[in-house]
Design a protein around this motif. Structure first.
Motif, PDB file in Angstrom:
ATOM      1  N   ALA A 133       2.875  11.147  -6.474  1.00  0.00           N
ATOM      2  CA  ALA A 133       1.946  11.607  -5.429  1.00  0.00           C
ATOM      3  C   ALA A 133       2.538  12.799  -4.679  1.00  0.00           C
ATOM      4  CB  ALA A 133       1.650  10.464  -4.470  1.00  0.00           C
ATOM      5  N   ALA A 134       3.869  12.958  -4.735  1.00  0.00           N
ATOM      6  CA  ALA A 134       4.514  14.096  -4.061  1.00  0.00           C
ATOM      7  C   ALA A 134       4.036  15.429  -4.659  1.00  0.00           C
ATOM      8  CB  ALA A 134       6.034  13.977  -4.188  1.00  0.00           C
ATOM      9  N   ILE A 135       3.687  15.411  -5.935  1.00  0.00           N
ATOM     10  CA  ILE A 135       3.224  16.655  -6.585  1.00  0.00           C
ATOM     11  C   ILE A 135       1.921  17.116  -5.931  1.00  0.00           C
ATOM     12  CG2 ILE A 135       2.371  17.661  -8.756  1.00  0.00           C
ATOM     13  CD1 ILE A 135       4.226  15.674 -10.234  1.00  0.00           C
ATOM     14  N   ASP A 136       0.994  16.169  -5.768  1.00  0.00           N
ATOM     15  CA  ASP A 136      -0.295  16.505  -5.135  1.00  0.00           C
ATOM     16  C   ASP A 136      -0.071  17.000  -3.709  1.00  0.00           C
ATOM     17  OD1 ASP A 136      -0.521  14.194  -7.074  1.00  0.00           O
ATOM     18  OD2 ASP A 136      -2.606  14.830  -6.945  1.00  0.00           O
ATOM     19  N   MET A 137       0.868  16.341  -3.019  1.00  0.00           N
ATOM     20  CA  MET A 137       1.133  16.701  -1.627  1.00  0.00           C
ATOM     21  C   MET A 137       1.695  18.130  -1.541  1.00  0.00           C
ATOM     22  SD  MET A 137       0.942  15.825   1.499  1.00  0.00           S
ATOM     23  CE  MET A 137       0.635  14.073   1.644  1.00  0.00           C
ATOM     24  N   ILE A 138       2.664  18.431  -2.384  1.00  0.00           N
ATOM     25  CA  ILE A 138       3.290  19.764  -2.345  1.00  0.00           C
ATOM     26  C   ILE A 138       2.254  20.851  -2.660  1.00  0.00           C
ATOM     27  CG2 ILE A 138       4.987  21.272  -3.501  1.00  0.00           C
ATOM     28  CD1 ILE A 138       6.772  18.770  -3.804  1.00  0.00           C
ATOM     29  N   LYS A 139       1.477  20.593  -3.721  1.00  0.00           N
ATOM     30  CA  LYS A 139       0.422  21.559  -4.104  1.00  0.00           C
ATOM     31  C   LYS A 139      -0.521  21.810  -2.929  1.00  0.00           C
ATOM     32  CE  LYS A 139      -0.712  21.217  -8.895  1.00  0.00           C
ATOM     33  NZ  LYS A 139      -1.064  20.081  -9.697  1.00  0.00           N
ATOM     34  N   ASN A 176      -6.894   8.177  -7.569  1.00  0.00           N
ATOM     35  CA  ASN A 176      -7.045   9.619  -7.307  1.00  0.00           C
ATOM     36  C   ASN A 176      -7.464   9.851  -5.864  1.00  0.00           C
ATOM     37  OD1 ASN A 176      -6.342  10.150  -9.927  1.00  0.00           O
ATOM     38  ND2 ASN A 176      -8.449  10.223 -10.674  1.00  0.00           N
ATOM     39  N   ASN A 177      -8.379   8.999  -5.388  1.00  0.00           N
ATOM     40  CA  ASN A 177      -8.827   9.125  -3.989  1.00  0.00           C
ATOM     41  C   ASN A 177      -7.659   8.925  -3.028  1.00  0.00           C
ATOM     42  OD1 ASN A 177     -11.402   9.508  -4.821  1.00  0.00           O
ATOM     43  ND2 ASN A 177     -12.081   7.409  -4.430  1.00  0.00           N
ATOM     44  N   GLN A 178      -6.791   7.960  -3.355  1.00  0.00           N
ATOM     45  CA  GLN A 178      -5.680   7.644  -2.456  1.00  0.00           C
ATOM     46  C   GLN A 178      -4.749   8.850  -2.320  1.00  0.00           C
ATOM     47  OE1 GLN A 178      -5.869   5.114  -0.727  1.00  0.00           O
ATOM     48  NE2 GLN A 178      -3.856   4.750   0.180  1.00  0.00           N
ATOM     49  N   LYS A 179      -4.461   9.489  -3.463  1.00  0.00           N
ATOM     50  CA  LYS A 179      -3.573  10.662  -3.412  1.00  0.00           C
ATOM     51  C   LYS A 179      -4.198  11.747  -2.526  1.00  0.00           C
ATOM     52  CE  LYS A 179      -1.047   9.875  -7.681  1.00  0.00           C
ATOM     53  NZ  LYS A 179      -0.763  10.248  -9.069  1.00  0.00           N
ATOM     54  N   PRO A 199       0.834  -1.200   0.000  1.00  0.00           N
ATOM     55  CA  PRO A 199       0.000   0.000   0.000  1.00  0.00           C
ATOM     56  C   PRO A 199       0.872   1.255   0.000  1.00  0.00           C
ATOM     57  CG  PRO A 199       0.030  -0.988   2.176  1.00  0.00           C
ATOM     58  CD  PRO A 199       0.806  -1.906   1.286  1.00  0.00           C
ATOM     59  N   GLY A 200       0.324   2.339  -0.465  1.00  0.00           N
ATOM     60  CA  GLY A 200       1.112   3.572  -0.519  1.00  0.00           C
ATOM     61  C   GLY A 200       0.255   4.767  -0.842  1.00  0.00           C
ATOM     62  N   PRO A 201       0.902   5.834  -1.351  1.00  0.00           N
ATOM     63  CA  PRO A 201       0.176   7.088  -1.579  1.00  0.00           C
ATOM     64  C   PRO A 201      -0.555   7.123  -2.915  1.00  0.00           C
ATOM     65  CG  PRO A 201       2.491   7.379  -2.112  1.00  0.00           C
ATOM     66  CD  PRO A 201       2.348   5.962  -1.630  1.00  0.00           C
ATOM     67  N   GLY A 202      -0.616   6.007  -3.612  1.00  0.00           N
ATOM     68  CA  GLY A 202      -1.243   5.979  -4.948  1.00  0.00           C
ATOM     69  C   GLY A 202      -0.154   5.851  -5.991  1.00  0.00           C
ATOM     70  N   PHE A 203      -0.412   5.061  -7.029  1.00  0.00           N
ATOM     71  CA  PHE A 203       0.622   4.844  -8.046  1.00  0.00           C
ATOM     72  C   PHE A 203       0.795   6.072  -8.937  1.00  0.00           C
ATOM     73  CE2 PHE A 203      -3.312   2.853  -9.754  1.00  0.00           C
ATOM     74  CZ  PHE A 203      -3.486   3.608 -10.919  1.00  0.00           C
TER      75      PHE A 203
END
Ligand code: UGA
Length: 437
Positions: A335-341, A294-297, A256-260
């Motif tokens: 997924a880091a992009i979504d997190m930073i944004k 998308n939900n996971q991110k 499991p993780g932050p989304g592929f």
């Protein structure tokens, strides 16, 4: 052993060129980007991939691997021409084939003798048939070429290994002659056992999409199970381990993780969906994998917000890992992009660190802080988010971290940190689907 020209020196082209020359073939990697070719000829490898430089160097020095920007001459001298150019996502999710079309055009103008034309790039199912038609329309002698679909199954970060020791090699062609030529290229592989499967062109194209989509589906599935584990007090690692022991399921791709992310799964799933839609078929499982991803991110970003009691304003968050997975500098769909944004949108400050992907992320976000090591990036941070499973993050010195940080919050979206240690040092933490210690 064959004389091969590979068109396109991107990720797939370079690894394929290196691998085929390692098998003893004579390979020319050709590209219209003459700067890149100049660099390659002087030993500059444009991408980061473990082992690639070494294999390129060895075969270059042994005169089995060449680089050229003269595409036409490179095609003319080859027995096999491999198409390995990019197929970015175009309109309506369909792959954009402009680069493939241009190469096919050049190949048709340079068929000076019999050649096998082989596609390595991931192309929508049905593309092979169209390529054959296109070439037929331009040449008089239909015996001048045979077509092969030979999809790649390379993972970034372990592509050289995947190429040299593949689980399977798919050769999709209606021609026995071309099949034999391709088998000759891969000959070192079947001294002990034969991983080569001969299929039709359409079947080969389908195998590629079906494999990638299934793996993505598996990840989305375990991510959703992890989310439910969190609510019910179960531990997803124990669940995944036990599931994996069932040979019908297998233990791979159940982490499991932050989304592929990456350049393949997100794009290939959309392309499979588009092709099925164009043929009047609904593929609900593929659609579900995309939605769940998308939900996971988003879920990861909400986790961070929850850890900070819904207020990230002026909070400094150290984002550790920017690449879409470890051992690559690729940040596409990471997924880091979504997190930073998300952090920026909520008024937070981002301190970013990745062992090799800082420069890539800088192209997207040039106004966040980048650091050259973990410990500088966490100084005075209120929280840490682990986004990529780099080995160096698995053995962090928590004593030092605690001393350097202002806060004590850690979100581990890759489940790589030791929860006992986190508790011991008084961190408040969250992860994906694990029972907290
Ligand atoms: C993928 C396939 O694995 C290759 O077989 C294929 O050739 C390639 O796409 C392609 O089509 O060119 P790649 O995108 O390099 O390879 O990376 P993967 O190792 O498959 O990982 C993809 C994403 O899934 C990453 O974000 C990774 O972190 C995530 N992942 C993977 C998980 O979240 N959990 C897992 O258990 C495995």
């Amino acid at each position: 052993m064959k004389n091969i020209t590979i068109i396109g020196t991107g990720y797939v082209g370079l690894v394929t060129g290196a691998g085929m020359s390692e098998f003893g073939n004579k390979v020319t990697c050709a590209d219209i980007d003459s700067k890149k070719i100049e660099g390659l000829n002087s030993g500059l490898i444009p991408i980061y991939e473990p082992g690639l430089e070494e294999v390129i160097k060895r075969n270059f020095e042994n005169n089995r691997l060449f680089f050229s920007s003269d595409i036409e001459a490179s095609i003319k001298k080859a027995e096999v021409v491999v198409i390995a150019v990019g197929t970015p996502q175009g309109e309506n999710g369909m792959a954009d084939l402009k680069f493939v079309d241009a190469v096919v055009d050049t190949i048709s103008r340079n068929l000076n003798n019999y050649k096998v034309v082989c596609t390595k790039s991931t192309v929508p199912i049905g593309t092979g048939k169209n390529i054959v038609k296109k070439i037929y329309n331009k040449i008089q002698d239909k015996e001048l070429f045979d077509y092969v679909s030979n999809p790649e199954f390379l993972r970034e970060g372990s592509a050289i290994k995947d190429f040299l020791w593949p689980d399977r090699v798919i050769i999709g062609t209606d021609s026995d002659k071309a099949y034999k030529v391709m088998c000759d290229i891969y000959r070192p592989l079947y001294i002990n056992k034969n991983p080569i499967a001969h299929t039709s062109v359409e079947t080969a194209e389908m195998i590629k999409y079906a494999s990638n989509s299934f793996l993505a589906l598996k990840i989305s599935y375990i991510n959703e199970i992890a989310n439910l584990c969190e609510l019910l007090g179960a531990d997803v690692h124990d669940v995944a381990n036990a599931m994996g022991q069932d040979g019908r399921i297998s233990d791979k791709f159940l982490h499991p993780g932050p989304g592929f992310g990456g350049s393949c799964f997100p794009k290939d799933l959309e392309a499979l969906l588009a092709v099925s839609k164009n043929n009047g078929l609904k593929m609900k499982t593929v659609k579900a994998a995309i939605i769940a991803n998308n939900n996971q991110k988003k879920r990861m970003t909400r986790k961070l917000l929850n850890l900070f009691d819904n207020d990230l304003n002026k909070r400094t968050i150290s984002v550790l890992g920017l690449a879409f997975k470890a051992n690559t500098d690729d940040i596409r769909e990471s997924a880091a992009i979504d997190m930073i944004k998300f952090i920026i949108d909520h008024g937070g400050v981002v301190n970013a660190y990745d062992p090799i992907a800082n420069n890539e992320m800088y192209k997207l976000f040039n106004d966040i802080h980048y650091y050259n090591n973990v410990y500088d990036s966490i100084k005075d941070a209120d929280g840490i988010v682990i986004m990529t499973e780099w080995n160096e993050f698995r053995s962090l010195d928590f004593k030092r971290i605690k001393k350097y940080m202002r806060g004590n919050i850690i979100l581990d979206t890759r489940n790589i940190l030791n929860m006992n240690q986190l508790s011991e040092f008084g961190f408040i933490y969250d992860n994906v689907g694990r029972i907290k210690k």
